[in-house]
Enzyme design. Structure first.
Site, PDB file in Angstrom:
ATOM      1  N   GLU A  99      -1.946  -4.238 -12.560  1.00 22.67           N
ATOM      2  CA  GLU A  99      -0.777  -5.373 -12.446  1.00 22.67           C
ATOM      3  C   GLU A  99      -1.219  -6.559 -12.003  1.00 22.67           C
ATOM      4  OE1 GLU A  99       2.637  -5.562 -12.950  1.00 22.67           O
ATOM      5  OE2 GLU A  99       2.682  -3.414 -13.821  1.00 22.67           O
ATOM      6  N   SER A 121      -1.277  -3.694   9.122  1.00 20.45           N
ATOM      7  CA  SER A 121      -2.298  -2.882   8.081  1.00 20.45           C
ATOM      8  C   SER A 121      -3.472  -3.541   8.731  1.00 20.45           C
ATOM      9  CB  SER A 121      -2.036  -2.972   6.793  1.00 20.45           C
ATOM     10  OG  SER A 121      -0.760  -2.244   6.793  1.00 20.45           O
TER      11      SER A 121
END
Lengths: 525, 245
Positions: free
Chosen positions: A293, A118
């Protein structure tokens, strides 16, 4: 290339358009039931395409949506699942971005990889160059583990976010992955190793800043306005207790409380749960950092189970646009569905597809909040996965189920049923005695017991639509891999027509840059 | 045989002395568990089967032995195998459960979120992990005898559940096995014996300090395809494979 015609309009224009195209829309939405209807549908599609007009305007806003790992097979399967969940014809269904007027293929090979990760693929999209594996907005001449800030700066390439800030536009980045993960990081950071997300990841003696610190220290314009995603621990010290999980602490050892640094700026807010997110008033908040998170945010399929609550990707997109659109000069926003990739790596199609549907909802939200006269929306993927739809199931067969014709399961050469969806490699079932199962008592991993005596598991009694089912994989690997085939680019708005044919991935940057009227280059030409 | 080294206060000693004169209480798993630090040895006998693989060695017959440490509190269960320099942690924080695999030699941790474990079909059986046996299995076994072992009331239990033969010596006050044996129909046998147990507050062996280790999210393993550590440990992780064909 183009798909069905559906452009965003102002409410009035949309209403008029709907009236004019009423017959066409109805025809497009209804599933043809005869040869005559199929023929008519095809003809009407071409007729609609003939009405397409290139939008040569300059874009005020650009929104780049990235489905991490969202290859074409993922889009197809998600389209079918989304339709089937609505009890509609899944095959005839289209995700929101599949209705965009323009498409192209994106060649994802990086400067040194046939099948890419990525970091270089996302760098290509936002910096306009191809680079090497692991590289975050630095060029291909850099060493993978370059510790020097000076060397890194010399090899850095200015991103579209940085250029937007220089020109007075507002900017934002949203992701369901850690906000320091490769795809969001390429917007604001320059570093040779994508894994250097907090200071403890850096090698001894390194002078280059970690990715989280680079986000907070972003030096362009008046800084990034909106940052929403996961990865809270990279912004907290190892002395700070996590607000959602009191037994856990942050990761940083340099004493920098980056969330506190963020809120030290005027009209800045930091939130970490759904309640805090909901309480943010975009009209009175200029800078918003939301970290929901410690690591990645929940998969969409598990989001309802979160202790503190998390906004959906569509919710985050909405809030980001509400904040960014206050700037009349315009904005640049990247929104990443970061966990499609993770679910595929785990060999779990259900979570990959439900996260893809969540991306579709986010794109739909953006469409509803913007006007295609002045806003270019691009939806694409950084790379694909070795994920496939196989066999000859009937139209309407449950996409997560076993391949079947009119309810009669198809069989392989061993006489065993198989699923429509599968992987070329990964952790899914592969063959007799080869899958390990977890044994916490002994640290041992023991061979799974298969029902049956064949070299494939007998799925007859298995519910493959269970969200936790792992589709079978041909090559056993602990983690399923990316795939090297092209991915799709879907676009609408100013200059969207510049996407055509099979283009290299870094062309995405150049179309966005062209649309925004950015001229020149990092190198002065 | 195992050796117990409690350093109790006078009150505890008196209670124990009194208790030794008392009947062994029944099995009661519905009480808060005592925080303990323990050491076990596990022996696994593999009967051998030409059609099976086991730890990468297809069809071999033999016994594997490993000593391991165990720490149990209400919110954390940790196991450590010193010889392999690896360990496992289960953590409970509100409704969230985290699982970590520790690689001490590398100073790295692979951490799993609840959804990762769901997707990998790794059962989050907190009670089973802290008791070291499925409580439903334990409660189905027949009590053969009652005993006192080094001051602890103990039950000897046995029976077959789902085709597995169990023999258990259960320390009722600690809710911990002193002996746990399982054997399947093929003759594969696993026996775990307690070597040493202490109250956590008086534990002479502390958990390895992993606070400075790098934590790698399990979801990120797929993006670390060139990381030598990840390449090396991939096949030791849940969902990995031991394919040797």
């Amino acid at each position: 290339m183009f798909t069905q015609l559906k452009q965003r309009k102002s409410p009035l224009a949309a209403a008029i358009g709907l009236l004019l195209l009423a017959g066409n829309v109805n025809a497009q939405d209804a599933v043809p039931a005869s040869a005559e209807e199929w023929f008519k549908h095809g003809k009407q599609t071409v007729k609609a395409a003939e009405k397409l007009k290139h939008n040569e305007r300059k874009a005020r806003n650009v929104i780049l949506f990235v489905g991490d790992g969202m290859g074409v097979s993922t889009v197809t399967a998600a389209r079918i699942l989304e339709g089937q969940l609505r009890e509609a014809d899944g095959e005839f269904n289209r995700l929101s971005f599949e209705k965009f007027p323009y498409m192209a293929h994106s060649v994802t090979a990086s400067a040194n990889q046939q099948t890419s990760d990525s970091a270089p693929t996302a760098t290509a999209m936002v910096a306009g160059i191809k680079t090497n594996d692991g590289a975050i907005s630095v060029d291909q001449t850099i060493n993978r583990t370059e510790p020097s800030a000076d060397v890194t700066a010399a090899k850095s390439v200015k991103t579209i976010m940085e250029q937007a800030e220089e020109r007075g536009l507002s900017t934002g980045v949203v992701s369901t992955a850690r906000i320091t993960h490769a795809t969001p990081a390429v917007n604001y950071a320059h570093i040779s190793n994508r894994d250097w997300e907090n200071n403890t990841n850096l090698p001894a003696g390194a002078t280059v800043k970690d990715i989280a610190a680079q986000l907070i220290d972003f030096p362009y314009g008046n800084g990034i306005e909106v940052v929403l995603g996961g990865g809270r621990s990279n912004f907290m010290t190892n002395q700070s207790v996590d607000p959602e999980y009191p037994t856990r602490k942050g990761s940083r050892t340099d004493g920098r409380e980056l969330t506190q640094e963020w809120v030290s700026q005027p009209k800045s807010a930091y939130v970490w749960d759904q309640a805090g997110f909901d309480a943010i008033d975009p009209s009175s908040t200029d800078r918003l950092l939301g970290l929901f998170e410690r690591s990645h945010m929940k998969y969409e399929a598990d989001r309802a189970d979160d202790t503190a609550g998390e906004p959906s990707l569509a919710d985050m997109t909405k809030k980001a646009i509400e904040m960014l659109q206050k700037n009349k000069k315009g904005y640049y926003l990247m929104v990443e569905a970061g966990r499609i990739d993770h679910a595929h790596h785990a060999g779990n199609a259900h979570r990959a597809l439900t996260d893809t549907i969540a991306l579709s909802e986010a794109v739909k939200m953006a469409q509803e909040m913007t006007n295609d006269k002045d806003t270019l929306i691009v939806v694409t993927a950084d790379h694909s996965h070795v994920f496939t739809l196989a066999g000859y199931p009937s139209r309407g067969n449950p996409i997560l189920g076993k391949a079947a014709i009119n309810g009669v399961e198809l069989k392989d050469s061993l006489g065993l049923p198989y699923t429509t969806l599968g992987y070329a490699n990964g952790p899914g079932f592969i063959g007799e005695g080869t899958r390990k199962v977890f044994n916490p008592l002994t640290e041992g991993y023991v061979a799974a017991e298969y029902v049956g005596t064949k070299s494939r598991p007998d799925l007859s009694g298995i519910d493959t639509t269970d969200p936790n089912y792992l589709q079978e994989a041909a090559v056993p690997m602990g983690s399923e891999t990316h795939a090297g085939e092209d991915v799709a680019i879907y676009a609408a708005g100013p200059k969207a027509h510049l996407f055509h044919g099979t283009q290299e991935q870094h062309v995405i940057y150049h179309v966005m840059s062209q649309a925004l009227g950015f001229s020149g280059s990092h190198w002065g030409w | 045989m195992y050796h117990i080294r409690f350093v109790f206060g006078l009150a505890v000693l008196l209670l124990t002395a009194c208790a030794q004169q008392s009947p062994v209480p029944p099995l009661n798993l519905d009480v808060p568990l005592v925080d303990v630090s323990a050491r076990f040895v596990t022996e696994r006998f593999h009967a051998g089967d030409a059609h099976e693989e086991h730890d990468g060695h297809a069809g071999e017959e033999g016994t594997a032995r490993s000593e391991w440490q165990f720490w149990r509190t209400a919110s954390r269960i940790e196991m450590n195998i010193p010889a392999r320099q690896t360990g496992e942690v289960w953590m409970r924080d509100g409704n969230a459960v985290f699982h970590q695999k520790l690689f001490h030699a590398d100073r790295k941790i692979v951490e799993y979120q609840s959804a990762d474990l769901d997707a990998l079909n790794v059962p989050m059986q907190w009670r089973t992990n802290e008791l070291m046996i499925d409580p439903q299995v334990l409660q189905q076994l027949q009590v053969d005898a009652e005993n006192w072992i080094d001051g602890h009331p103990a039950l000897e239990l046995s029976g077959a559940v789902d085709g597995i033969e169990y023999e258990v010596v259960w320390l009722v006050d600690l809710n911990l096995p002193q002996h746990l044996s399982k054997q399947d129909a093929d003759g594969n046998r696993e026996t775990t014996r307690l070597l040493n147990v202490e109250l956590m507050a008086q534990a002479s062996v502390q958990q390895p300090d992993s606070s400075g280790y790098e934590i790698i999210d399990y979801a990120d393993l797929g993006d670390r395809e060139r990381d030598p550590f990840v390449i090396r440990i991939q096949n030791q992780l849940p969902g990995g494979h031991a394919h040797t064909h």
